[in-house]
Design a protein around this motif. Sequence first.
Motif, PDB file in Angstrom:
ATOM      1  N   PHE A 268       0.807  -1.218   0.000  1.00 32.89           N
ATOM      2  CA  PHE A 268       0.000   0.000   0.000  1.00 32.89           C
ATOM      3  C   PHE A 268       0.841   1.269   0.000  1.00 32.89           C
ATOM      4  O   PHE A 268       0.305   2.373   0.075  1.00 32.89           O
ATOM      5  CB  PHE A 268      -0.953   0.017   1.200  1.00 32.89           C
ATOM      6  CG  PHE A 268      -1.987  -1.075   1.177  1.00 32.89           C
ATOM      7  CD1 PHE A 268      -2.708  -1.337   0.023  1.00 32.89           C
ATOM      8  CD2 PHE A 268      -2.237  -1.839   2.305  1.00 32.89           C
ATOM      9  CE1 PHE A 268      -3.662  -2.340  -0.012  1.00 32.89           C
ATOM     10  CE2 PHE A 268      -3.191  -2.848   2.295  1.00 32.89           C
ATOM     11  CZ  PHE A 268      -3.903  -3.102   1.125  1.00 32.89           C
ATOM     12  N   ASN A 269       2.166   1.087  -0.058  1.00 35.77           N
ATOM     13  CA  ASN A 269       3.082   2.230  -0.065  1.00 35.77           C
ATOM     14  C   ASN A 269       2.769   3.195   1.085  1.00 35.77           C
ATOM     15  O   ASN A 269       2.671   4.413   0.902  1.00 35.77           O
ATOM     16  CB  ASN A 269       3.004   2.962  -1.416  1.00 35.77           C
ATOM     17  CG  ASN A 269       4.182   3.908  -1.631  1.00 35.77           C
ATOM     18  OD1 ASN A 269       5.281   3.673  -1.115  1.00 35.77           O
ATOM     19  ND2 ASN A 269       3.961   4.976  -2.375  1.00 35.77           N
ATOM     20  N   ALA A 270       2.610   2.616   2.276  1.00 33.29           N
ATOM     21  CA  ALA A 270       2.177   3.387   3.441  1.00 33.29           C
ATOM     22  C   ALA A 270       3.276   4.323   3.941  1.00 33.29           C
ATOM     23  O   ALA A 270       4.462   3.984   3.898  1.00 33.29           O
ATOM     24  CB  ALA A 270       1.766   2.439   4.560  1.00 33.29           C
ATOM     25  N   ASN A 271       2.859   5.490   4.423  1.00 34.19           N
ATOM     26  CA  ASN A 271       3.805   6.396   5.076  1.00 34.19           C
ATOM     27  C   ASN A 271       4.022   5.919   6.513  1.00 34.19           C
ATOM     28  O   ASN A 271       3.523   4.864   6.907  1.00 34.19           O
ATOM     29  CB  ASN A 271       3.304   7.838   5.026  1.00 34.19           C
ATOM     30  CG  ASN A 271       1.925   8.001   5.678  1.00 34.19           C
ATOM     31  OD1 ASN A 271       1.486   7.147   6.455  1.00 34.19           O
ATOM     32  ND2 ASN A 271       1.252   9.093   5.356  1.00 34.19           N
ATOM     33  N   ILE A 272       4.744   6.689   7.313  1.00 29.27           N
ATOM     34  CA  ILE A 272       5.051   6.254   8.677  1.00 29.27           C
ATOM     35  C   ILE A 272       3.782   6.031   9.493  1.00 29.27           C
ATOM     36  O   ILE A 272       3.636   5.018  10.181  1.00 29.27           O
ATOM     37  CB  ILE A 272       5.970   7.283   9.376  1.00 29.27           C
ATOM     38  CG1 ILE A 272       7.359   7.258   8.747  1.00 29.27           C
ATOM     39  CG2 ILE A 272       6.065   6.990  10.870  1.00 29.27           C
ATOM     40  CD1 ILE A 272       8.304   8.312   9.281  1.00 29.27           C
ATOM     41  N   GLY A 273       2.838   6.986   9.404  1.00 27.54           N
ATOM     42  CA  GLY A 273       1.585   6.830  10.136  1.00 27.54           C
ATOM     43  C   GLY A 273       0.819   5.601   9.694  1.00 27.54           C
ATOM     44  O   GLY A 273       0.268   4.861  10.523  1.00 27.54           O
ATOM     45  N   GLY A 274       0.797   5.362   8.381  1.00 25.12           N
ATOM     46  CA  GLY A 274       0.107   4.191   7.855  1.00 25.12           C
ATOM     47  C   GLY A 274       0.789   2.904   8.277  1.00 25.12           C
ATOM     48  O   GLY A 274       0.128   1.909   8.578  1.00 25.12           O
ATOM     49  N   ALA A 275       2.123   2.911   8.316  1.00 23.96           N
ATOM     50  CA  ALA A 275       2.879   1.723   8.724  1.00 23.96           C
ATOM     51  C   ALA A 275       2.598   1.388  10.186  1.00 23.96           C
ATOM     52  O   ALA A 275       2.473   0.212  10.557  1.00 23.96           O
ATOM     53  CB  ALA A 275       4.368   1.955   8.512  1.00 23.96           C
ATOM     54  N   ILE A 276       2.490   2.431  11.020  1.00 26.90           N
ATOM     55  CA  ILE A 276       2.174   2.204  12.437  1.00 26.90           C
ATOM     56  C   ILE A 276       0.776   1.613  12.566  1.00 26.90           C
ATOM     57  O   ILE A 276       0.554   0.634  13.285  1.00 26.90           O
ATOM     58  CB  ILE A 276       2.283   3.515  13.234  1.00 26.90           C
ATOM     59  CG1 ILE A 276       3.743   3.975  13.294  1.00 26.90           C
ATOM     60  CG2 ILE A 276       1.719   3.330  14.644  1.00 26.90           C
ATOM     61  CD1 ILE A 276       3.922   5.352  13.906  1.00 26.90           C
ATOM     62  N   LEU A 277      -0.185   2.200  11.844  1.00 29.79           N
ATOM     63  CA  LEU A 277      -1.571   1.737  11.917  1.00 29.79           C
ATOM     64  C   LEU A 277      -1.698   0.292  11.438  1.00 29.79           C
ATOM     65  O   LEU A 277      -2.316  -0.546  12.119  1.00 29.79           O
ATOM     66  CB  LEU A 277      -2.464   2.650  11.072  1.00 29.79           C
ATOM     67  CG  LEU A 277      -3.965   2.320  11.088  1.00 29.79           C
ATOM     68  CD1 LEU A 277      -4.533   2.497  12.489  1.00 29.79           C
ATOM     69  CD2 LEU A 277      -4.712   3.208  10.100  1.00 29.79           C
ATOM     70  N   ILE A 278      -1.115  -0.008  10.275  1.00 27.66           N
ATOM     71  CA  ILE A 278      -1.194  -1.367   9.724  1.00 27.66           C
ATOM     72  C   ILE A 278      -0.519  -2.360  10.659  1.00 27.66           C
ATOM     73  O   ILE A 278      -1.068  -3.430  10.972  1.00 27.66           O
ATOM     74  CB  ILE A 278      -0.557  -1.427   8.327  1.00 27.66           C
ATOM     75  CG1 ILE A 278      -1.407  -0.650   7.322  1.00 27.66           C
ATOM     76  CG2 ILE A 278      -0.388  -2.882   7.860  1.00 27.66           C
ATOM     77  CD1 ILE A 278      -0.760  -0.471   5.957  1.00 27.66           C
TER      78      ILE A 278
ATOM     79  N   GLY B 211       4.162  -6.825   7.002  1.00 27.13           N
ATOM     80  CA  GLY B 211       5.404  -6.123   6.705  1.00 27.13           C
ATOM     81  C   GLY B 211       5.737  -5.076   7.747  1.00 27.13           C
ATOM     82  O   GLY B 211       6.450  -4.102   7.466  1.00 27.13           O
ATOM     83  N   ALA B 212       5.237  -5.250   8.968  1.00 22.03           N
ATOM     84  CA  ALA B 212       5.395  -4.246  10.024  1.00 22.03           C
ATOM     85  C   ALA B 212       6.870  -3.929  10.280  1.00 22.03           C
ATOM     86  O   ALA B 212       7.651  -4.830  10.579  1.00 22.03           O
ATOM     87  CB  ALA B 212       4.745  -4.741  11.309  1.00 22.03           C
ATOM     88  N   PRO B 213       7.266  -2.656  10.162  1.00 18.16           N
ATOM     89  CA  PRO B 213       8.646  -2.269  10.503  1.00 18.16           C
ATOM     90  C   PRO B 213       8.858  -2.342  12.006  1.00 18.16           C
ATOM     91  O   PRO B 213       7.892  -2.363  12.778  1.00 18.16           O
ATOM     92  CB  PRO B 213       8.746  -0.835   9.987  1.00 18.16           C
ATOM     93  CG  PRO B 213       7.339  -0.335   9.970  1.00 18.16           C
ATOM     94  CD  PRO B 213       6.466  -1.514   9.680  1.00 18.16           C
ATOM     95  N   MET B 214      10.113  -2.360  12.448  1.00 19.80           N
ATOM     96  CA  MET B 214      10.402  -2.569  13.866  1.00 19.80           C
ATOM     97  C   MET B 214       9.786  -1.507  14.762  1.00 19.80           C
ATOM     98  O   MET B 214       9.353  -1.808  15.878  1.00 19.80           O
ATOM     99  CB  MET B 214      11.909  -2.653  14.100  1.00 19.80           C
ATOM    100  CG  MET B 214      12.501  -4.029  13.823  1.00 19.80           C
ATOM    101  SD  MET B 214      11.621  -5.387  14.664  1.00 19.80           S
ATOM    102  CE  MET B 214      11.796  -4.944  16.384  1.00 19.80           C
ATOM    103  N   TYR B 215       9.723  -0.255  14.310  1.00 20.76           N
ATOM    104  CA  TYR B 215       9.130   0.758  15.185  1.00 20.76           C
ATOM    105  C   TYR B 215       7.655   0.472  15.421  1.00 20.76           C
ATOM    106  O   TYR B 215       7.125   0.687  16.515  1.00 20.76           O
ATOM    107  CB  TYR B 215       9.351   2.175  14.643  1.00 20.76           C
ATOM    108  CG  TYR B 215       8.822   2.449  13.257  1.00 20.76           C
ATOM    109  CD1 TYR B 215       7.489   2.776  13.038  1.00 20.76           C
ATOM    110  CD2 TYR B 215       9.673   2.419  12.152  1.00 20.76           C
ATOM    111  CE1 TYR B 215       7.009   3.045  11.770  1.00 20.76           C
ATOM    112  CE2 TYR B 215       9.204   2.694  10.872  1.00 20.76           C
ATOM    113  CZ  TYR B 215       7.875   3.009  10.678  1.00 20.76           C
ATOM    114  OH  TYR B 215       7.404   3.282   9.410  1.00 20.76           O
ATOM    115  N   SER B 216       6.967  -0.069  14.415  1.00 26.67           N
ATOM    116  CA  SER B 216       5.563  -0.433  14.565  1.00 26.67           C
ATOM    117  C   SER B 216       5.416  -1.628  15.507  1.00 26.67           C
ATOM    118  O   SER B 216       4.517  -1.665  16.352  1.00 26.67           O
ATOM    119  CB  SER B 216       4.959  -0.755  13.193  1.00 26.67           C
ATOM    120  OG  SER B 216       3.590  -1.068  13.296  1.00 26.67           O
TER     121      SER B 216
END
Length: 274
Positions: A90-100, A163-168
């Motif tokens: 979904f090419n999420a930004n930082i906020g989207g990555a946190i939410l997902i 695909g959650a990044p570590m900060y998420s």
Amino acid sequence: MEKVIAYFSTLEQRPLERMALLVGGLLFFWIIEGAIPLVKLQYRRNKIRHALVNFGFTVMHLIIHTGLAVFIVLLSDWCRSAGFGMVYWFNANIGGAILIGVLALDFSSWLVHWIMHKNPYLWRYHLIHHSDNKVDVTTGLRHHPGDSLLRGIFFLLLIFFSGAPMYSVMIYQTLVVITTAFTHANISLPPLLDKTLSYVLVSPNMHKVHHHWMQPYTDSNYGAVFSIWDRLFQTFSTLHPSKIKYGLDRYYPNEKDEDFLDLLKDPFLHKKKL
């Protein structure tokens, strides 16, 4: 926002800081439940003895999840390098990555919890959590090692798909540690506040229903942080706190809920009533 992301991106590398968050949350709600208890719990011996039994399981839970942390980091980094998972699709930004990431990982908590209640073999491990007759803040991490391992596997699966990044990942783990202490704590909130919270978050009274000794209440309210999954999948239920009785109606003798060694070996016995 950059400082927040930087903090959570490397939190996994600071185990003492993570431990401080866990212990701090437990101590905070330990004090609060002493000040405004939901019910007067009659411990078999005393509150300290009860806590020590649950802390034994907590230590094993933390050891298992510390070992799984290596795979969590590797998998999250692989998803980032491969561009795999919903965050990247979904090419999420930082906020989207946190939410997902947070929603996906919270769904993993709901899903594995639901499965453990529905599968007779896996229920053997999870019933150790439900066998506690005195639900308080220390009950939150009372998980048999088999239960803890399965939770870790599902956690990895949802990192893979999201695909959650570590900060998420670390934001969610911090949320779930605090929420677990909050929802298990023997605290009395104003009924309207508790009900309002339960529309979005798992509230203390909502989760206490899950610890009621009889089905179908035991098989409801599986959520960890958010209540949306129980509402969406129609597993949400309510029961007035005055009617809640902790423990199990079968499977394990309630009078042995503080027998640490029996609790540890119980899932492996063949006499289990399934």
